[in-house]
Design an enzyme around this catalytic site. Structure first.
Site, PDB file in Angstrom:
ATOM      1  N   ASP A  33       0.631  -1.188  -0.196  1.00 22.24           N
ATOM      2  CA  ASP A  33       0.068  -0.049  -0.062  1.00 22.24           C
ATOM      3  C   ASP A  33       0.394   1.695  -0.321  1.00 22.24           C
ATOM      4  O   ASP A  33       1.958   1.500   0.633  1.00 22.24           O
ATOM      5  CB  ASP A  33      -0.883  -0.233   1.292  1.00 22.24           C
ATOM      6  CG  ASP A  33      -2.134   0.973   0.990  1.00 22.24           C
ATOM      7  OD1 ASP A  33      -3.149   0.666   0.789  1.00 22.24           O
ATOM      8  OD2 ASP A  33      -1.524   2.557   0.996  1.00 22.24           O
ATOM      9  N   ILE A  34       0.259   2.653  -0.847  1.00 19.66           N
ATOM     10  CA  ILE A  34       0.842   3.693  -0.814  1.00 19.66           C
ATOM     11  C   ILE A  34       1.332   4.100   0.697  1.00 19.66           C
ATOM     12  O   ILE A  34       2.314   5.232   0.399  1.00 19.66           O
ATOM     13  CB  ILE A  34       0.211   4.458  -2.562  1.00 19.66           C
ATOM     14  CG1 ILE A  34       1.975   5.397  -3.014  1.00 19.66           C
ATOM     15  CG2 ILE A  34      -0.779   4.835  -1.177  1.00 19.66           C
ATOM     16  CD1 ILE A  34       1.438   5.351  -3.843  1.00 19.66           C
ATOM     17  N   ASN A  91     -12.941  -3.320   2.186  1.00 20.34           N
ATOM     18  CA  ASN A  91     -13.935  -2.288   2.339  1.00 20.34           C
ATOM     19  C   ASN A  91     -14.696  -2.135   1.038  1.00 20.34           C
ATOM     20  O   ASN A  91     -15.183  -2.519  -0.025  1.00 20.34           O
ATOM     21  CB  ASN A  91     -13.431  -0.863   2.730  1.00 20.34           C
ATOM     22  CG  ASN A  91     -11.985  -0.642   4.022  1.00 20.34           C
ATOM     23  OD1 ASN A  91     -12.211  -0.344   4.378  1.00 20.34           O
ATOM     24  ND2 ASN A  91     -11.542  -0.273   3.302  1.00 20.34           N
ATOM     25  N   GLN A  98     -14.764   2.783   0.823  1.00 18.85           N
ATOM     26  CA  GLN A  98     -13.670   2.023  -0.393  1.00 18.85           C
ATOM     27  C   GLN A  98     -13.437   3.361  -1.047  1.00 18.85           C
ATOM     28  O   GLN A  98     -14.600   4.194  -1.922  1.00 18.85           O
ATOM     29  CB  GLN A  98     -14.499   0.991  -1.021  1.00 18.85           C
ATOM     30  CG  GLN A  98     -13.851   0.132  -1.906  1.00 18.85           C
ATOM     31  CD  GLN A  98     -15.050  -1.047  -2.740  1.00 18.85           C
ATOM     32  OE1 GLN A  98     -16.659  -1.239  -2.595  1.00 18.85           O
ATOM     33  NE2 GLN A  98     -13.933  -1.666  -4.388  1.00 18.85           N
ATOM     34  N   HIS A 104     -10.476  -5.245  -3.913  1.00 15.21           N
ATOM     35  CA  HIS A 104      -8.800  -5.979  -2.426  1.00 15.21           C
ATOM     36  C   HIS A 104      -9.373  -6.371  -1.787  1.00 15.21           C
ATOM     37  O   HIS A 104     -10.148  -5.612  -0.676  1.00 15.21           O
ATOM     38  CB  HIS A 104      -8.088  -4.239  -2.999  1.00 15.21           C
ATOM     39  CG  HIS A 104      -8.909  -2.871  -2.672  1.00 15.21           C
ATOM     40  ND1 HIS A 104      -9.601  -2.261  -3.451  1.00 15.21           N
ATOM     41  CD2 HIS A 104      -8.497  -2.170  -1.355  1.00 15.21           C
ATOM     42  CE1 HIS A 104     -10.122  -1.357  -2.882  1.00 15.21           C
ATOM     43  NE2 HIS A 104      -9.509  -1.058  -1.488  1.00 15.21           N
ATOM     44  N   LEU A 105      -8.241  -6.968  -1.292  1.00 16.52           N
ATOM     45  CA  LEU A 105      -8.471  -7.023   0.352  1.00 16.52           C
ATOM     46  C   LEU A 105      -6.659  -6.204   0.477  1.00 16.52           C
ATOM     47  O   LEU A 105      -5.692  -6.471  -0.044  1.00 16.52           O
ATOM     48  CB  LEU A 105      -7.505  -8.856   0.902  1.00 16.52           C
ATOM     49  CG  LEU A 105      -8.827  -9.290   0.489  1.00 16.52           C
ATOM     50  CD1 LEU A 105      -8.350 -10.432   0.620  1.00 16.52           C
ATOM     51  CD2 LEU A 105     -10.553  -9.597   0.431  1.00 16.52           C
ATOM     52  N   HIS A 106      -7.245  -5.587   2.070  1.00 19.66           N
ATOM     53  CA  HIS A 106      -5.653  -4.905   2.965  1.00 19.66           C
ATOM     54  C   HIS A 106      -5.351  -6.699   3.854  1.00 19.66           C
ATOM     55  O   HIS A 106      -6.097  -6.761   4.385  1.00 19.66           O
ATOM     56  CB  HIS A 106      -6.520  -3.900   3.593  1.00 19.66           C
ATOM     57  CG  HIS A 106      -6.468  -2.612   2.448  1.00 19.66           C
ATOM     58  ND1 HIS A 106      -5.831  -1.705   2.598  1.00 19.66           N
ATOM     59  CD2 HIS A 106      -8.120  -3.049   2.377  1.00 19.66           C
ATOM     60  CE1 HIS A 106      -6.651  -1.112   2.055  1.00 19.66           C
ATOM     61  NE2 HIS A 106      -8.087  -1.299   2.090  1.00 19.66           N
TER      62      HIS A 106
END
Ligand code: 5GP
Length: 119
Positions: A33-34, A91, A98, A104-106
């Site tokens: 993640d950025i 999310n 979201q 996507h999954l975190h």
């Protein structure tokens, strides 16, 4: 909601925008993640055009759903998080906050993560 092929994760999947890739297989692509919220914060996306969890779970072919679930498990193991533990979160929509309309999954880890939700 229709899938927007110009969303940022679609561009990352197509290699049009750089990312720090950590895992890839036939079904799964994962990158840092950025704006990390934990010592390890990786995003995992299935290789398909799905907006959200509801869209993905209802419309993706079974082999992609199974492959993605397995891929995320392999990702967690590859990151060395299996024994210490980790958290997976997705999310969905506005209340879920979201912001990128590609499912996507975190995956969070690397410390004790505390309460599930900040009130
Ligand atoms: P969401 O709020 O949609 O569940 O999560 C989107 C996540 O994508 C956020 O944690 C955000 O930091 C991350 N993100 C947004 N743009 C980029 C980008 O261009 N590259 C990467 N690696 N992560 C991004």
């Amino acid at each position: 909601m229709a899938y927007d092929r110009n969303n940022i994760f679609a561009k990352i999947l197509r290699g049009e925008i750089p990312c720090k890739k950590v895992y890839e297989d036939e079904f799964t692509f994962a990158f840092h993640d950025i704006n990390p919220q934990a010592p390890t914060h990786v995003l995992a996306v299935p290789k398909g055009e799905y907006v959200s969890w509801v869209d993905f779970s209802a419309s993706a072919p079974p082999e992609l759903i199974v492959g993605f679930v397995r891929g995320v498990g392999k990702l967690a193991k590859q990151l060395g998080l299996e024994d210490a533990g980790f958290r997976i979160l997705t999310n969905h929509g506005a209340d879920g906050e979201q912001t990128v309309p590609h499912i996507h999954l975190h995956l969070f880890g690397g410390k004790r993560l505390g309460a599930m939700l900040v009130k």
